[in-house]
Every structure is written in structure tokens, then in C-alpha cells.
Design a protein around this motif. Structure first.
Motif, mmCIF file in Angstrom:
data_model
loop_
_atom_site.group_PDB
_atom_site.id
_atom_site.type_symbol
_atom_site.label_atom_id
_atom_site.label_comp_id
_atom_site.label_asym_id
_atom_site.label_seq_id
_atom_site.Cartn_x
_atom_site.Cartn_y
_atom_site.Cartn_z
ATOM 1 N N GLU A 1 -10.390 8.403 -1.522
ATOM 2 C CA GLU A 1 -10.438 7.572 -2.725
ATOM 3 C C GLU A 1 -9.742 6.256 -2.423
ATOM 4 O O GLU A 1 -9.002 6.159 -1.446
ATOM 5 N N PRO A 2 -9.968 5.266 -3.295
ATOM 6 C CA PRO A 2 -9.278 3.993 -3.059
ATOM 7 C C PRO A 2 -7.763 4.193 -2.947
ATOM 8 O O PRO A 2 -7.119 3.556 -2.131
ATOM 9 N N GLY A 3 -7.220 5.101 -3.718
ATOM 10 C CA GLY A 3 -5.769 5.297 -3.694
ATOM 11 C C GLY A 3 -5.296 6.387 -2.761
ATOM 12 O O GLY A 3 -4.099 6.587 -2.581
ATOM 13 N N SER A 4 -6.216 7.151 -2.181
ATOM 14 C CA SER A 4 -5.783 8.245 -1.309
ATOM 15 C C SER A 4 -6.731 8.408 -0.136
ATOM 16 O O SER A 4 -7.873 8.813 -0.297
ATOM 17 N N GLY A 5 -6.250 8.008 1.025
ATOM 18 C CA GLY A 5 -7.046 8.126 2.249
ATOM 19 C C GLY A 5 -6.330 9.048 3.202
ATOM 20 O O GLY A 5 -6.659 10.222 3.333
ATOM 21 N N SER A 6 -5.307 8.518 3.858
ATOM 22 C CA SER A 6 -4.471 9.361 4.724
ATOM 23 C C SER A 6 -3.863 10.480 3.897
ATOM 24 O O SER A 6 -3.771 11.622 4.327
ATOM 25 N N ASP A 7 -3.452 10.118 2.721
ATOM 26 C CA ASP A 7 -2.819 11.061 1.804
ATOM 27 C C ASP A 7 -3.899 11.698 0.931
ATOM 28 O O ASP A 7 -3.923 11.513 -0.277
ATOM 29 N N ARG B 1 0.819 -1.206 0.000
ATOM 30 C CA ARG B 1 0.000 0.000 0.000
ATOM 31 C C ARG B 1 0.852 1.254 0.000
ATOM 32 O O ARG B 1 1.698 1.434 0.858
ATOM 33 N N TYR B 2 0.605 2.107 -0.987
ATOM 34 C CA TYR B 2 1.331 3.372 -1.093
ATOM 35 C C TYR B 2 0.476 4.534 -0.622
ATOM 36 O O TYR B 2 -0.693 4.635 -0.980
ATOM 37 N N GLN B 3 1.046 5.395 0.180
ATOM 38 C CA GLN B 3 0.480 6.708 0.488
ATOM 39 C C GLN B 3 1.656 7.666 0.554
ATOM 40 O O GLN B 3 2.752 7.271 0.957
ATOM 41 N N PHE B 4 1.462 8.907 0.196
ATOM 42 C CA PHE B 4 2.519 9.923 0.228
ATOM 43 C C PHE B 4 3.726 9.497 -0.620
ATOM 44 O O PHE B 4 4.878 9.753 -0.250
#
Ligand SMILES: Cc1cc2nc3c(=O)[nH]c(=O)nc-3n(C[C@H](O)[C@H](O)[C@H](O)COP(=O)(O)OP(=O)(O)OC[C@H]3O[C@@H](n4cnc5c(N)ncnc54)[C@H](O)[C@@H]3O)c2cc1C
Lengths: 372, 413
Positions: free
Chosen positions: B112-118, A259-262
């Protein structure tokens, strides 16, 4: 004392794992948990007759294979890992141990071979699932063997062919048998088995009540004996919890890689790394203590604190892993669609099944105090 | 204005105007016109500029007299506060009133599915075509989107700028062919959040909020209000079982609008049930459990006091940074977790059961299965900790891996 699994035990573990990997995938868990009986009779048959799991800890004289708590622990650990849905814990752990430890030889000879072969299903009725000291506070037997009272939580009573009941009697506790194939659940004999909604839908729960229900007395139950029975059950349960926790832990670590974030994998954030590293310490502690507790039981040691310690640690660990497994998945982890909640619910239910962690820490202290 | 004066003025106004025979919208319109619907809002827009304490006093009077208040369920409030802060006069005039009267329900279309925290990594696309914005993309975890008339939407208007700069904030109608809402079931059995698919959905040019490219700053306002809302949900204090049209309509509205939130008190841990449960089960005599209850009740009270101190400082105009939002949000989740722990200890093996036949009509089981949400919804605990560490404490920031044009940043498909 044994510290690691032997080669044979590792082979056995792999065999159980392979079997459950194929027969208990999450899709199957979801299908079965929505059914009334909660299990697949064909899988049960193979697990009993091909793998011999139901008789693993039953001596050969009574149709088992004569192994002990370590091998049983290996089996329940894998069942916890795959969230196996079926009456194994009720029948092969709880009812079988009750017979092995408390029933007359005559009753053992009559009943154990059927349980060992998985042809009969048992359940154990305890009126209190918190503390062995409280067992017998609401279920009683009169001099003619009639049972009176209610057990609010009985695992897999809906699936049982025979019911073992620990009841209060003049001067102590006794073990009673109800053959459900003979006595039907009718008002006339005062037996009522009511399915209950459970937090953990993969383990079926019932309320069982008796109103002047005829039963057969098959053994004496001493307080010490009850403690010993309790300890055997919670060690098998602790193994189950370790198996579930390990599975969730592994899948969670994997998720943090993907899982990617930031602009980076979430596993690269130190806050998450530290949390996972701490969990690993807790997991290894709980696993070592649980295996050790089984080895103590296997060695036939007298009642000691290890089982209580294992149950307390495994419970805390499993809940902590389950909370983390949801948290590190974010919104997905809270959905029905994702499988994590299935294990979370097992963790929550197992935490309080046969005694909450604080109760076992108290039991542990009582035992330690008595020794020193 | 003194509290006593506020109370007197409101009481006599209510004596004169309140009647249970109004329709719900008619009654709330009267409230809005008289300035009693949202007293903490500015005087230009339906309010009286009251402090939040004064506004609470007003709410208390409504509750004491069992009078139906203005509509206030949560995403509605977030939309209103954000529009108040960033909207044009035209937008305020158009959207605020129906929020208070309850005619418009809102939802938050951020994650969004790809952006939650971010959140700033949103990749839903908004493009200006023939004088209107055309939206394509998917949102997720959108609470009560299935009941909403409008959504506050974060979307990307530029993929070449760094991620925070390419975002814009829109007010989107949910009633259009390009918007599809699909409910998602949660682990506690409720289905209060949704997936929202937007395929060539349209937003009129006038419904861009705060200007193109300013989406992140506008969203920050929404998020700070959202964090504060975790301080504890207020349940409807109004007795709905009274005769009169306004009560009937209000009860109907509450049943629909509050349905997605029926488990929110449970996700906060139901601290209010702890003492009675401990007494009725006898757990109150167990020294180990007493310790944990004491710990829980201490946290609960400390959190209330910390919030009150922060509010007092804000009112006195102190320019000390008051980090009440993130602290309060993190506190709510620590408290909920401890409450679940305490409820588990109190219930013992009974916690294996669920449903109407289990403790407090299934409420305890629902607490145990709902608490995991509070440390995720509205920004996870980890994100709150990062905010506290970096923005409040000023600790050095993480090295960033998401600089440069948005389209080059690594992300999940
Ligand atoms: C009940 C509920 C209601 C919701 N309602 C709405 C709604 O109405 N509208 C809406 O838009 N959204 C809503 N959400 C979505 C919510 O805001 C997101 O789920 C949340 O922000 C987390 O995002 P994610 O699910 O994508 O998880 P991710 O962002 O993928 O996070 C996964 C894990 O990584 C961790 N992580 C991520 N970044 C970092 C970091 N920098 N440092 C350390 N750890 C990190 C997270 O803390 C988490 O543990 C709701 C969620 C829930 C559970």
C-alpha cells in the motif's frame, strides 16, 4: 591554489541557482525533454544575454567575460543540479573550448563572439567519446578538406548552427568547421544528422555522418592538445555531476525523514544512516577533487592527472547517489512519475560520456607514471 | 521414483496424448487430469509429490519436445502455493485447477502507499457485513493487476489489535464494480504495475484464506515463495512459431500474460549477454573489464551452487536452517547490479544511447534502467538483510516502535 569560492563567486553561484530554480523546475524539464530540440529558446536567450553564462570563460577580446574553468564549473554545477535542458554543454563547453584551444586566431575572431553571446549554437563532433587516444579512428579529412566517416554520438548536433569536427588527416588530426547555416543537411553535401534515442532524454543525441562533405580547416590538433581539451570538458562535466548528486542526496535525506515504516521514520534505521554517511564522504571527496581540478586548469598547469581523477570520482559518486536515491524511496523511486529517474538517467549517461571511470583511472595512472 | 522412469513414463504418455490441434485449455485440462501439470504438488491436488528437481526434469522434457506446459506466470504461482498451504479443500478444488489451465490470472495485492517494507502495516479495511467481507482501501505496485481475474489480498480486519494480529488474507475477484485498476508507468517506460482502488468491493465469506486474524502467517508463505522466485526467471523455452491451435493460443496468452514481465530478464542484469558483448566490442581484451566480468561470473555460479546445496540439504531432511530465500533474493540483486556495471563498462559511451538503434536492440539500455527494481520488488535488500541478520543469524532485534494497538502506531497518512 584556491580552495574555496570567493564572495563574488558565491554571488555568481546564487544568481545562477536562482535563475535555474525559476526556469528549470522538474515540470519544465519533463516538458522540454519530450520536445525535439530539447530546450526553450527564451530561457537560452536570458541565460546568454542577462546572465552571460555562454561567454563566462571566453576572453573579453572575443566577447566573453574572461573568467575561467572555476566559474564555468559553478555554472555547470547548477545546471546539473536543476537538470537544465539546453545546448549549453555542447555549445558553450565542448565547441567553445575546442575553438579556444585549437582554432586559429582568425577563426576565433570570427566565431567566438557569436558563441559568447549565445547567438550561434555550436557542437563538437568527436568520432569517439570514450578515449582521446581513439579520436580520429573513423572520421577523416582529405587534402581538399572533405570529410568522410561517422560519429555515432554527438550531443545537440540537431540544434547546432556550426559544427566543429576533429578529423584524421595526413600526418595527424585537424579541426574542421562546417557552417550549418550555409551547408544544409542534404544528400548533395553528404552530411546527415540523425537524432537518436538517449537514455538521458534531457540531453539530445545525434549520429552525424559525412560523405565527401566540404569543410574548412581552422586549426591543428595535437594529441597533447586533444588531451587538454578533453580535460577541460570533463572537469565541467564533473561539476555538473556534483550538482546533480548533491540535489539527489539532499532530497533523499529529506525523504528518509518524512517516510514512516514500522512506526518510525526510515531515516532512523541505522542501515540507512550508515549508507548515507558513507555517501557523504564520497560526495565531499568528489567535490573537493573536482574543484581542485578546475583550479589546476585555471592556474594554467600543464596536463596533469587531476581532471581524470575528478571525472572518475564524480562518475562513481553520482551513480552511487542515484542508485541510493531510488533504493531509499522504494517503489516510488522506480516510477516515471517521481523525478528521481531523471537524475538517475543523467548520472548513467554522464558516467560513460567522455570516458568511463576505469578509463580515466587508467589515464590518471599514465600521467602519474610519466611524472615520477 | 528414478529420473529415468519418470522420463520414460512422461515420454510415452506424451506420445499418446500430445497434439497441437487441441485448444489451449483443452490440452492443459488433459495435463491436469493426468497429473503432469504441477508434478511437485501433492497427489490429492493435481500433483505427484515430486521433488523440485524431479519437477524440473519434467519441465525439461516439455521444453525439449516443444510441448506447451501448464500456465505458470509468477503471481499465479504465488496464489497457488499459498492456497495449497492454507486453503480448505473447497478452496483448493475451486481455485487450483483454473490456475493451471490458464483460465484464471492472479495478482498480488499486498503493498500500500503507506506500507511496503512494513507489509504488516496494511490499512486496507475488511469488514464483515451481511455475511460477506466489504473491502475499502488502496493497494499499489501491483504487477499485472490489469490482466488479473483474482487477487491475493492482505487487509485489516481489526484496528485495535497489534498490527500483525489484525490482518486477514482474502481471495478477491478483480471483476467487480468496487475494484478499479490504474496502471503506473515505470522509469524504464514499461507499465507493468498498477494502483488498485477498492471501494466497497466484496469478498464472499468463503474466500477468506487461513482464518480471520491469520493474515500475517498466510502472507509469510506467499512472501517466502516470492523470494525464491528471484533466483532467476525462466523464459518460455517453447518455440511459439509452430503450426497448430494450441501454439497459436499459447502465443497469444504469452503475449498478454507475459507482457508485464518482458523486462524481468533485463532487471536481473542479462548476465547471459555479457561474454558475447565483451567479444563483439573487443572489451574482452581490457584487463579492467576482464576482472569485473570474472567477478560477475563467479557470483553467478556461486549463487547457483549455493541454491543447489540448500536444495540438497532440504531434500535430505536436514533440519539445519537453510536461508536460501533471503540469501537468493539478496544475491540476485547483487548480481544484477554487478551485471549492470559490467554492461556499462563494455558499452562505454554507447551506453548513452537507448532504443532499437542501440546495443542489442535496446536491451542493454533496458538493463541499465531496469536493474534498480530488483533490489526493491518482493522486499527490499535492506529488509532481506534484516531477515538474514535477525532470523537466520539470530542477532538481537531492533527495538520496536510499532507495538500496541494498530490504530496508535505512527504512520504516513
Ligand atoms: C517492479 C516492482 C514490482 C512490484 N510488484 C508488486 C506486486 O505485484 N504486489 C505488491 O503487493 N507489491 C509489489 N511491489 C512492491 C514492493 O514489494 C515494495 O515496493 C517494497 O516492498 C518496498 O516498499 P515501499 O515501496 O513502500 O518502500 P518503503 O518500505 O517505504 O522503503 C523505503 C526505503 O526504506 C527502507 N527500509 C524500510 N524499512 C527498513 C528497515 N526496517 N530497515 C532498513 N531499511 C528499511 C527500504 O529498504 C527502502 O530502501 C513491487 C515493486 C516493484 C519495484
Amino acid at each position: 591554489m584556491q580552495l574555496t569560492l570567493s564572495e563574488d563567486q558565491i554571488d555568481f553561484q546564487d544568481m545562477v541557482a536562482r535563475f535555474l530554480e525559476a526556469s528549470s523546475p522538474p515540470t519544465e524539464v519533463r516538458r522540454l525533454m519530450a520536445t525535439e530540440s530539447g530546450y526553450d529558446p527564451e530561457v537560452w536567450r536570458r541565460l546568454s544575454s542577462e546572465l552571460g553564462l555562454t561567454g563566462i570563460h571566453i576572453p573579453e577580446t572575443w566577447g566573453g567575460s574572461g573568467f575561467g574553468p572555476i566559474e564555468l564549473g559553478i555554472a555547470t554545477e547548477q545546471m546539473g543540479r536543476y537538470l537544465y535542458c539546453g545546448p549549453f554543454f555542447a555549445s558553450s563547453v565542448m565547441a567553445t573550448y575546442a575553438l579556444l584551444q585549437m582554432a586559429s586566431d582568425e577563426a576565433k575572431t570570427a566565431l567566438l563572439p557569436g558563441l559568447a553571446a549565445g547567438e550561434t549554437l555550436g557542437c563538437l563532433v568527436l568520432d569517439d567519446l570514450n578515449d582521446p587516444v581513439k579520436v580520429g579512428s573513423s572520421l577523416a579529412a582529405d587534402a581538399s578538406g572533405h570529410l568522410q566517416g561517422t560519429a555515432p554520438l554527438v550531443v545537440d548536433a540537431n540544434n547546432a548552427d556550426l559544427m566543429l569536427v576533429v578529423a584524421r588527416e595526413t600526418g595527424g588530426l585537424g579541426l574542421y568547421l562546417l557552417d550549418l547555416l550555409e551547408i544544409q543537411d542534404t544528400p548533395a553535401n553528404g552530411l546527415r544528422i540523425t537524432p537518436r534515442q538517449a537514455i538521458d532524454e534531457t540531453r539530445k543525441l545525434c549520429r552525424v555522418s559525412f560523405d565527401h562533405t566540404p569543410a574548412v580547416r581552422i586549426g591543428d590538433v595535437t594529441r597533447q592538445g586533444l588531451n587538454r581539451l578533453w580535460d577541460h570538458i570533463i572537469v565541467a562535466l564533473a561539476h555538473e555531476m556534483i550538482g546533480g548528486a548533491q540535489r539527489l542526496f539532499d532530497s533523499t535525506i529529506e525523504y528518509t525523514r518524512l517516510r514512516y515504516q514500522f512506526g518510525r521514520p526510515i531515516g532512523s534505521f541505522q542501515g540507512l544512516k550508515h549508507r548515507c554517511a558513507d555517501l557523504l564522504v564520497q560526495l565531499e571527496f568528489a567535490r573537493s577533487v573536482t574543484f581542485h581540478a578546475a583550479a589546476c586548469l585555471d592556474a594554467g598547469n600543464e596536463v596533469a592527472h587531476e581532471p581524470a581523477m575528478a571525472k572518475a570520482m564524480a562518475s562513481d559518486l553520482y551513480m552511487e547517489v542515484a542508485r541510493t536515491a531510488i533504493q531509499l524511496r522504494g517503489g516510488i523511486g522506480f516510477t516515471w512519475e517521481d523525478d528521481t529517474h531523471l537524475w538517475f538517467k543523467r548520472a548513467k549517461s554522464a558516467e560513460v560520456f567522455m570516458g568511463s571511470p576505469h578509463l580515466h583511472r587508467e589515464r590518471m595512472m599514465t600521467m602519474l607514471e610519466a611524472i615520477s | 521414483m528414478k529420473d529415468e522412469d519418470i522420463r520414460k513414463e512422461l515420454e510415452s504418455w506424451l506420445d499418446e496424448h500430445w497434439s497441437p490441434d487441441h485448444s489451449l485449455v483443452a490440452w492443459r485440462s488433459i495435463l491436469v487430469d493426468a497429473g503432469w501439470a504441477a508434478t511437485h504438488w501433492p497427489t490429492d491436488f493435481h500433483g505427484r509429490g515430486f521433488t523440485s528437481q524431479q519437477a524440473q526434469l519434467v519441465q525439461q522434457v516439455f521444453a525439449n519436445r516443444n510441448i506447451v506446459p501448464a500456465a505458470s506466470s509468477s503471481p499465479r504461482g504465488l496464489a497457488a502455493e499459498t492456497i495449497l498451504a492454507h486453503g480448505t479443500d473447497e478452496q483448493k478444488a475451486r481455485y487450483l485447477r483454473p490456475i493451471l489451465t490458464g483460465e484464471h490470472a492472479w495478482c498480488q495485492l499486498f503493498s500500500e502507499p503507506g506500507s511496503g517494507s512494513d507489509l504488516a502495516g496494511a490499512s486496507t479495511r475488511a469488514a464483515l457485513r451481511d455475511g460477506q467481507w466489504v473491502i475499502n482501501g488502496q493497494k499499489v505496485w501491483n504487477t499485472s493487476a490489469h490482466h488479473a481475474d483474482f487477487g491475493i489480498l492482505l487487509a485489516r480486519t481489526n484496528f485495535d489489535l497489534p498490527k500483525h494480529q489484525g490482518l486477514s488474507y482474502f481471495l478477491i475477484s478483480m471483476h467487480q464494480p468496487g475494484v478499479e485498476v490504474r496502471p503506473l508507468r515505470q522509469m524504464n517506460g514499461h507499465a507493468s504495475f498498477n494502483e488498485v482502488f477498492m471501494t466497497d468491493a466484496v469478498v464472499p465469506a468463503g474466500d477468506l484464506l487461513g482464518g480471520e486474524g491469520n493474515g500475517w502467517a498466510v502472507a509469510a508463505t506467499t512472501l517466502s515463495y516470492e523470494r525464491q522466485s528471484f533466483r532467476g526467471s525462466r523464459r518460455s523455452a517453447v518455440n511459439l512459431d509452430l503450426p497448430g491451435r494450441v501454439y497459436e493460443e499459447y502465443a497469444r496468452e504469452q503475449a498478454i500474460a507475459n507482457e508485464p514481465y518482458s523486462w524481468y530478464p533485463q532487471r536481473e542484469g542479462r548476465v547471459d549477454l555479457v561474454m558475447s558483448r565483451a567479444r563483439e566490442t573487443g572489451a574482452i581484451k581490457d584487463p579492467a573489464i576482464r576482472q569485473e566480468i570474472a567477478r560477475l561470473l563467479s557470483m553467478q555460479q556461486a549463487n547457483g551452487l549455493t541454491a543447489a546445496v540448500a536444495e540438497a540439504k532440504r531434500r535430505s531432511g536436514s533440519n539445519e536452517i537453510v536461508p536460501s530465500g533471503s540469501i537468493g533474493k539478496l544475491a540476485a540483486s547483487i548480481i544484477a547490479r554487478q551485471a549492470a556495471h559490467v554492461h556499462t563498462m563494455i558499452a562505454g559511451a554507447d551506453a548513452m544511447a537507448a532504443g532499437p538503434d542501440s546495443a542489442v536492440d535496446g536491451m542493454i539500455a533496458e538493463v541499465l534502467l531496469s536493474v534498480p527494481a530488483i533490489s526493491i520488488a518482493g522486499g527490499t535488500d535492506e529488509i532481506q538483510r534484516n531477515i538474514i541478520a535477525e532470523r537466520v543469524l539470530g542477532m538481537p532485534k531492533e527495538t520496536r516502535s510499532d507495538t500496541g494497538p494498530f490504530r496508535d502506531i505512527k504512520r504516513n497518512a
